[in-house]
Design a protein around this motif. Structure first.
Motif, PDB file in Angstrom:
ATOM      1  N   ALA A 110       0.873  -1.164   0.000  1.00 33.67           N
ATOM      2  CA  ALA A 110       0.000   0.000   0.000  1.00 33.67           C
ATOM      3  C   ALA A 110       0.918   1.224   0.000  1.00 33.67           C
ATOM      4  N   ARG A 111       0.346   2.393  -0.309  1.00 29.57           N
ATOM      5  CA  ARG A 111       1.150   3.617  -0.342  1.00 29.57           C
ATOM      6  C   ARG A 111       0.564   4.673   0.563  1.00 29.57           C
ATOM      7  N   LEU A 112       1.457   5.345   1.285  1.00 33.78           N
ATOM      8  CA  LEU A 112       1.085   6.544   2.015  1.00 33.78           C
ATOM      9  C   LEU A 112       1.588   7.716   1.192  1.00 33.78           C
ATOM     10  N   GLU A 121       5.994  10.119  -0.783  1.00 35.04           N
ATOM     11  CA  GLU A 121       5.210   8.911  -0.527  1.00 35.04           C
ATOM     12  C   GLU A 121       6.093   7.825   0.055  1.00 35.04           C
ATOM     13  N   ARG A 122       5.435   6.826   0.596  1.00 33.34           N
ATOM     14  CA  ARG A 122       6.145   5.708   1.207  1.00 33.34           C
ATOM     15  C   ARG A 122       5.331   4.437   1.013  1.00 33.34           C
ATOM     16  N   ALA A 123       5.983   3.376   0.587  1.00 36.90           N
ATOM     17  CA  ALA A 123       5.328   2.071   0.474  1.00 36.90           C
ATOM     18  C   ALA A 123       5.320   1.423   1.857  1.00 36.90           C
ATOM     19  N   VAL A 124       4.175   0.820   2.201  1.00 40.95           N
ATOM     20  CA  VAL A 124       4.030   0.161   3.503  1.00 40.95           C
ATOM     21  C   VAL A 124       3.334  -1.183   3.310  1.00 40.95           C
ATOM     22  N   ALA A 125       3.510  -2.047   4.273  1.00 39.78           N
ATOM     23  CA  ALA A 125       2.795  -3.311   4.257  1.00 39.78           C
ATOM     24  C   ALA A 125       1.320  -3.053   4.542  1.00 39.78           C
ATOM     25  N   PRO A 126       0.416  -3.742   3.863  1.00 42.69           N
ATOM     26  CA  PRO A 126      -1.008  -3.567   4.138  1.00 42.69           C
ATOM     27  C   PRO A 126      -1.327  -3.940   5.583  1.00 42.69           C
ATOM     28  N   GLY A 127      -2.405  -3.364   6.099  1.00 43.00           N
ATOM     29  CA  GLY A 127      -2.844  -3.677   7.456  1.00 43.00           C
ATOM     30  C   GLY A 127      -3.566  -2.507   8.073  1.00 43.00           C
ATOM     31  N   PRO A 128      -3.877  -2.616   9.360  1.00 50.44           N
ATOM     32  CA  PRO A 128      -4.582  -1.542  10.061  1.00 50.44           C
ATOM     33  C   PRO A 128      -3.722  -0.279  10.138  1.00 50.44           C
ATOM     34  N   ILE A 142       0.379   0.521  10.994  1.00 49.94           N
ATOM     35  CA  ILE A 142       1.258   1.188  10.025  1.00 49.94           C
ATOM     36  C   ILE A 142       1.885   2.426  10.647  1.00 49.94           C
ATOM     37  N   LEU A 143       1.079   3.232  11.343  1.00 43.73           N
ATOM     38  CA  LEU A 143       1.599   4.444  11.967  1.00 43.73           C
ATOM     39  C   LEU A 143       2.634   4.114  13.044  1.00 43.73           C
ATOM     40  N   HIS A 203     -11.773   8.526  10.774  1.00 37.14           N
ATOM     41  CA  HIS A 203     -10.439   7.955  10.640  1.00 37.14           C
ATOM     42  C   HIS A 203     -10.296   6.636  11.381  1.00 37.14           C
ATOM     43  N   GLY A 204     -11.322   6.215  12.073  1.00 35.74           N
ATOM     44  CA  GLY A 204     -11.255   4.963  12.826  1.00 35.74           C
ATOM     45  C   GLY A 204     -11.484   3.753  11.941  1.00 35.74           C
ATOM     46  N   GLY A 205     -10.794   2.676  12.238  1.00 32.21           N
ATOM     47  CA  GLY A 205     -11.021   1.421  11.542  1.00 32.21           C
ATOM     48  C   GLY A 205     -10.477   1.332  10.136  1.00 32.21           C
ATOM     49  N   ILE A 206      -9.523   2.189   9.761  1.00 30.36           N
ATOM     50  CA  ILE A 206      -8.946   2.142   8.420  1.00 30.36           C
ATOM     51  C   ILE A 206      -7.979   0.968   8.332  1.00 30.36           C
ATOM     52  N   THR A 207      -8.193   0.120   7.347  1.00 29.22           N
ATOM     53  CA  THR A 207      -7.284  -0.992   7.074  1.00 29.22           C
ATOM     54  C   THR A 207      -6.912  -0.932   5.603  1.00 29.22           C
ATOM     55  N   LEU A 208      -5.620  -0.868   5.338  1.00 26.35           N
ATOM     56  CA  LEU A 208      -5.148  -0.791   3.960  1.00 26.35           C
ATOM     57  C   LEU A 208      -4.940  -2.184   3.376  1.00 26.35           C
ATOM     58  N   ALA A 209      -5.345  -2.340   2.118  1.00 28.61           N
ATOM     59  CA  ALA A 209      -5.147  -3.585   1.379  1.00 28.61           C
ATOM     60  C   ALA A 209      -4.072  -3.349   0.327  1.00 28.61           C
ATOM     61  N   ASP A 210      -3.635  -4.431  -0.312  1.00 29.38           N
ATOM     62  CA  ASP A 210      -2.663  -4.314  -1.400  1.00 29.38           C
ATOM     63  C   ASP A 210      -3.153  -3.314  -2.441  1.00 29.38           C
TER      64      ASP A 210
END
Length: 79
Positions: free
Chosen positions: A3-5, A19-26, A30-31, A59-66
């Motif tokens: 995922a990307r921030l 930007e920054r590439a991160v592993a998917p997840g809550p 990630i933060l 902003h609660g419950g955000i989970t990033l996917a691929d």
């Protein structure tokens, strides 16, 4: 895949990159991997968040996917 921030405006300066590439997840997980000062800035009351181009009101419950893109938009001023 990842995922990307995306950091806009002054947040790019704080992050040291656009930007920054991160592993998917809550988002909370990630933060927790970021520099503490950056994480605090990203969670500021006036920072807006857009997930895949759509502004979020909660902003609660955000989970990033691929392949997801999470953009952080700071307040702007103009003249």
């Amino acid at each position: 895949m990842a995922a990307r921030l995306v950091f806009l405006g002054r947040l790019e300066d704080v992050a040291g990159a656009a930007e920054r590439a991160v592993a998917p997840g809550p988002l909370e997980a990630i933060l927790a991997t970021l520099d503490k000062a950056l994480a605090v800035e990203l969670l500021g009351d006036r920072v807006r968040i857009a997930l895949n181009g759509r502004l979020l009101t909660d902003h609660g419950g955000i989970t990033l996917a691929d392949g997801d893109e999470l953009a952080f938009l700071p307040p702007v001023s103009g003249g």
